[in-house]
Design a protein around this motif. Structure first.
Motif, PDB file in Angstrom:
ATOM      1  N   ARG A  41      -8.099   4.799  -2.790  1.00 36.64           N
ATOM      2  CA  ARG A  41      -8.534   3.460  -2.391  1.00 36.64           C
ATOM      3  C   ARG A  41     -10.049   3.362  -2.517  1.00 36.64           C
ATOM      4  O   ARG A  41     -10.786   4.201  -1.976  1.00 36.64           O
ATOM      5  CB  ARG A  41      -8.108   3.161  -0.951  1.00 36.64           C
ATOM      6  CG  ARG A  41      -8.508   1.761  -0.445  1.00 36.64           C
ATOM      7  CD  ARG A  41      -7.990   1.560   0.958  1.00 36.64           C
ATOM      8  NE  ARG A  41      -8.405   0.310   1.578  1.00 36.64           N
ATOM      9  CZ  ARG A  41      -7.754  -0.849   1.456  1.00 36.64           C
ATOM     10  NH1 ARG A  41      -6.658  -0.907   0.709  1.00 36.64           N
ATOM     11  NH2 ARG A  41      -8.181  -1.942   2.069  1.00 36.64           N
TER      12      ARG A  41
ATOM     13  N   TYR B 293      -1.506  -0.309  -9.712  1.00 30.46           N
ATOM     14  CA  TYR B 293      -2.878  -0.689  -9.362  1.00 30.46           C
ATOM     15  C   TYR B 293      -2.810  -1.997  -8.579  1.00 30.46           C
ATOM     16  O   TYR B 293      -2.114  -2.941  -8.989  1.00 30.46           O
ATOM     17  CB  TYR B 293      -3.738  -0.884 -10.605  1.00 30.46           C
ATOM     18  CG  TYR B 293      -5.042  -1.596 -10.331  1.00 30.46           C
ATOM     19  CD1 TYR B 293      -6.099  -0.938  -9.716  1.00 30.46           C
ATOM     20  CD2 TYR B 293      -5.202  -2.941 -10.655  1.00 30.46           C
ATOM     21  CE1 TYR B 293      -7.284  -1.592  -9.441  1.00 30.46           C
ATOM     22  CE2 TYR B 293      -6.392  -3.605 -10.387  1.00 30.46           C
ATOM     23  CZ  TYR B 293      -7.435  -2.923  -9.778  1.00 30.46           C
ATOM     24  OH  TYR B 293      -8.595  -3.581  -9.516  1.00 30.46           O
TER      25      TYR B 293
ATOM     26  N   ASN C 212     -10.887  -4.753  -2.511  1.00 32.45           N
ATOM     27  CA  ASN C 212     -10.280  -3.431  -2.469  1.00 32.45           C
ATOM     28  C   ASN C 212      -9.515  -3.125  -3.755  1.00 32.45           C
ATOM     29  O   ASN C 212      -8.809  -3.982  -4.284  1.00 32.45           O
ATOM     30  CB  ASN C 212      -9.314  -3.322  -1.284  1.00 32.45           C
ATOM     31  CG  ASN C 212      -9.982  -3.681   0.030  1.00 32.45           C
ATOM     32  OD1 ASN C 212     -11.062  -3.191   0.320  1.00 32.45           O
ATOM     33  ND2 ASN C 212      -9.361  -4.551   0.814  1.00 32.45           N
TER      34      ASN C 212
ATOM     35  N   GLY D 131      -2.474   8.379  -3.236  1.00 34.81           N
ATOM     36  CA  GLY D 131      -3.208   7.213  -3.717  1.00 34.81           C
ATOM     37  C   GLY D 131      -4.706   7.388  -3.593  1.00 34.81           C
ATOM     38  O   GLY D 131      -5.212   8.316  -2.947  1.00 34.81           O
TER      39      GLY D 131
ATOM     40  N   LEU E 272       0.804  -1.222   0.000  1.00 37.38           N
ATOM     41  CA  LEU E 272       0.000   0.000   0.000  1.00 37.38           C
ATOM     42  C   LEU E 272       0.834   1.267   0.000  1.00 37.38           C
ATOM     43  O   LEU E 272       0.274   2.359   0.009  1.00 37.38           O
ATOM     44  CB  LEU E 272      -0.920   0.023   1.234  1.00 37.38           C
ATOM     45  CG  LEU E 272      -1.965  -1.084   1.349  1.00 37.38           C
ATOM     46  CD1 LEU E 272      -2.732  -0.943   2.656  1.00 37.38           C
ATOM     47  CD2 LEU E 272      -2.918  -1.048   0.171  1.00 37.38           C
TER      48      LEU E 272
ATOM     49  N   THR F  67     -12.987   0.755  -1.691  1.00 40.98           N
ATOM     50  CA  THR F  67     -13.286  -0.466  -0.944  1.00 40.98           C
ATOM     51  C   THR F  67     -14.715  -0.901  -1.206  1.00 40.98           C
ATOM     52  O   THR F  67     -15.652  -0.112  -1.050  1.00 40.98           O
ATOM     53  CB  THR F  67     -13.099  -0.236   0.568  1.00 40.98           C
ATOM     54  OG1 THR F  67     -11.752   0.160   0.814  1.00 40.98           O
ATOM     55  CG2 THR F  67     -13.392  -1.511   1.349  1.00 40.98           C
TER      56      THR F  67
ATOM     57  N   ASP G 179      -5.240   0.009   5.989  1.00 36.87           N
ATOM     58  CA  ASP G 179      -6.322   0.952   5.704  1.00 36.87           C
ATOM     59  C   ASP G 179      -7.631   0.306   6.145  1.00 36.87           C
ATOM     60  O   ASP G 179      -7.953  -0.802   5.730  1.00 36.87           O
ATOM     61  CB  ASP G 179      -6.362   1.280   4.210  1.00 36.87           C
ATOM     62  CG  ASP G 179      -7.278   2.451   3.896  1.00 36.87           C
ATOM     63  OD1 ASP G 179      -8.488   2.331   4.159  1.00 36.87           O
ATOM     64  OD2 ASP G 179      -6.799   3.472   3.366  1.00 36.87           O
TER      65      ASP G 179
ATOM     66  N   GLY H   8       0.144   7.174   0.487  1.00 31.55           N
ATOM     67  CA  GLY H   8       0.677   5.853   0.791  1.00 31.55           C
ATOM     68  C   GLY H   8       2.060   5.897   1.399  1.00 31.55           C
ATOM     69  O   GLY H   8       2.401   5.052   2.241  1.00 31.55           O
TER      70      GLY H   8
ATOM     71  N   ILE I 103      -1.959   3.926  -6.896  1.00 30.37           N
ATOM     72  CA  ILE I 103      -0.872   4.632  -6.210  1.00 30.37           C
ATOM     73  C   ILE I 103       0.032   5.287  -7.245  1.00 30.37           C
ATOM     74  O   ILE I 103       0.456   4.640  -8.225  1.00 30.37           O
ATOM     75  CB  ILE I 103      -0.043   3.666  -5.347  1.00 30.37           C
ATOM     76  CG1 ILE I 103      -0.944   2.916  -4.357  1.00 30.37           C
ATOM     77  CG2 ILE I 103       1.056   4.415  -4.598  1.00 30.37           C
ATOM     78  CD1 ILE I 103      -0.265   1.741  -3.683  1.00 30.37           C
TER      79      ILE I 103
ATOM     80  N   ASN J  83      -6.783  -0.258  -5.224  1.00 34.81           N
ATOM     81  CA  ASN J  83      -5.874   0.821  -4.848  1.00 34.81           C
ATOM     82  C   ASN J  83      -5.107   1.307  -6.068  1.00 34.81           C
ATOM     83  O   ASN J  83      -4.564   0.494  -6.836  1.00 34.81           O
ATOM     84  CB  ASN J  83      -4.866   0.337  -3.801  1.00 34.81           C
ATOM     85  CG  ASN J  83      -5.524  -0.056  -2.497  1.00 34.81           C
ATOM     86  OD1 ASN J  83      -5.790   0.787  -1.653  1.00 34.81           O
ATOM     87  ND2 ASN J  83      -5.804  -1.343  -2.339  1.00 34.81           N
TER      88      ASN J  83
END
Length: 514
Positions: A86, A468, A503, A84, A42, A88, A135, A113, A507, A505
């Motif tokens: 996120r 990703y 999830n 980043g 992360l 969820t 997270d 991050g 970044i 993410n």
């Protein structure tokens, strides 16, 4: 009073129970497990794109929290930041005999991050940084129908033998009852104060009933909603030394900032023909914040120009935690009672402070450079979750439950970095973490898998990387309430809540060299 108030409140007053008895013993340890499981995918985009397989690699902000020997691989100073996004998604099912409505709730949140500042000399480097280790942001909802038991039935059992004169809400001190009884009974007290329960006249010991609010044969439509926010951010002070580009050693002092807020609502709605109770809402708020410290040491050896082997040890994180808990209940009536269409009660804020210890970790990794094409890297990690512990007094039962419930967890991470052009890099990674729960039938709960990919551009002045990461995990199922009275009589929901997290993410890392 025992310091373990809030643990007792959440496990008993709410009635929430994991699906098996031995796991329910360690109910108070679920937050400790949450703070102990950390994700190295992360933080920075390069490490995330390679699945976090960085134990034998370095020159990246993530190395300070994975293997600090990697900081000694910097060839120049660098400043980096990794914003980043996120997303969820949590799918929750209320698996009961009456059926359920499957729900998928999303939550989108921007974050940072990692960031880092590194100074590199001829054969050493020092740095300061931050890496996001976990997270907690997300939402879930489970809806069922056709339940026979109400949470009020559990309150009836909890209040048996309690004089009604001691659990009212006098105007001079509306919280008096909550100070007179342990927090495990607060939900039942609110049930009485909102007229969900009525005392049975002439009973000795005092008994209570829901007969005036829910008629026999009435079906209930329950709903469980949860919203969580928070994260673990680890601030790092690192140093490393490079012995002739053959051996790299390093150490990191990690200081963790932990915050976690959880809002739960359990509600029940009665069928249309019921007279008395229309609906009930039970809200609970848990706010936790803490700071922890740990030490990481590591070494990486380069026996051949194309081969690197790394090992690292992470000490337990010693955490001082503060938390607050409060709850409220609202009941709505089908017909006014004493001139009111609803009843309301809330609790005072319960505060607690204690110390805890997360498990230690051992990491090993190997990576190979394949000519000018790229890098292949594989990591193995082991964490001893049965050694998690509340180190303050008053938690002996919870600590015994931890030893009985949890087991070591193994993590495998693998990543590749391919260089199709001089300054362009393509990356892919995979990670798998085994369950921390004992028992073969529960191994699929708590397992975590993630897949990642990324692209990067690098030159002598700036690095730009994008990654990703997709991750999924099934959480341990639980019943919204499950209570066994002293005479062995059990009151529990027929349904069980099953939750799965998915999830996403994204970044971006930008680094400037100097």
């Amino acid at each position: 009073m025992n310091r373990n108030f809030i643990r007792a409140t959440l496990a008993a007053a709410a009635g929430v129970a994991l699906i098996v008895t031995e796991h329910a013993r360690a109910q108070g340890s679920e937050e400790l497990l949450l703070f102990s499981r950390q994700n190295f995918g992360l933080s920075s985009a390069r490490s995330a794109g390679m699945g976090g397989a960085f134990t034998s690699l370095g020159a990246d902000a993530a190395a300070m929290s994975i293997n600090p020997a990697g900081i000694a691989m910097y060839g120049s100073g660098e400043v980096s930041v990794s914003p980043g996004l996120r997303i969820t998604g949590r799918t929750a099912d209320y698996g009961g005999p009456g059926g359920n409505i499957s729900n998928n709730l999303g939550n989108t949140k921007a974050n940072v991050g990692s960031f880092s500042m590194v100074y590199a000399g001829d054969n050493f480097a020092v740095g300061f940084g931050m890496n996001r280790m976990a997270d907690f942001n997300g939402r879930s909802r489970a809806i069922g129908y056709g339940e026979a038991f109400s949470m009020g039935d559990m309150f009836v059992e909890q209040l048996y033998g309690v004089p009604s004169s001691t659990i009212g809400a006098p105007e001079r001190d509306i919280y008096q009852a909550f100070y007179n009884y342990p927090p495990a009974m607060w939900g039942a007290i609110m049930g009485y104060q909102t007229a969900l329960l009525d005392p049975v006249g002439g009973s000795d010991p005092q008994a209570y009933t829901m007969g005036n609010m829910i008629q026999r044969g009435t079906l209930l439509y329950p709903e469980w909603y949860r919203r969580t926010t928070g994260a673990i951010n680890e601030y790092t002070i690192s140093g490393g030394y490079n012995f002739r580009d053959v051996l790299y050693v390093g150490a990191t002092l990690g200081i963790q900032d932990i915050y976690y807020d959880r809002y739960d609502t359990y509600s029940e709605m009665t069928s249309a023909d019921n007279v008395g109770l229309h609906s009930m809402y039970y809200d609970q708020n848990l706010r936790m914040s803490g700071a922890g410290v740990n030490l990481k040491v590591g070494a990486t050896v380069r026996p051949l120009p194309w081969l690197r082997i790394g090992v690292a040890y992470h000490s337990p994180t010693w955490i001082n935690m503060s938390e607050e808990y409060d709850a409220a209940m609202t009941t709505y009536y089908t017909h006014p009672r004493e001139g009111y269409n609803y009843g309301y009660s809330d609790t005072p804020i319960l505060r607690n402070e204690y110390n805890l210890r997360t498990p230690s970790r051992l990491l090993a990794g190997i990576s190979a450079t394949i000519g000018t094409l790229g890098i292949v890297s594989v990591d193995y990690e082991r964490a001893w979750y049965q050694h998690m512990k509340y180190t303050s007094d008053g938690y002996a039962d919870v600590n015994a439950g931890i030893a009985d419930t949890y087991t070591p967890s193994d993590v495998i991470r693998a990543g590749v970095e391919f260089q199709p052009l001089r300054s362009v890099f393509l990356r892919a990674g995979y990670g798998y973490s085994s369950s921390a729960y004992k028992g073969g039938e529960f191994k699929r709960y708590g397992e975590y898998q993630q897949w990642s990919g990324g692209i990067g551009y690098r030159n002598r002045v700036v690095n730009i990387d994008l990654a990703y990461v997709y991750g999924s995990a099934k959480q341990m199922p639980f019943k919204p309430f499950d209570y066994t009275a002293g005479d062995g009589y059990r009151v529990a929901t027929d349904g069980t809540v099953y939750t799965e997290d998915k999830n996403h993410n994204v970044i971006l890392t930008v680094a400037f060299k100097f």
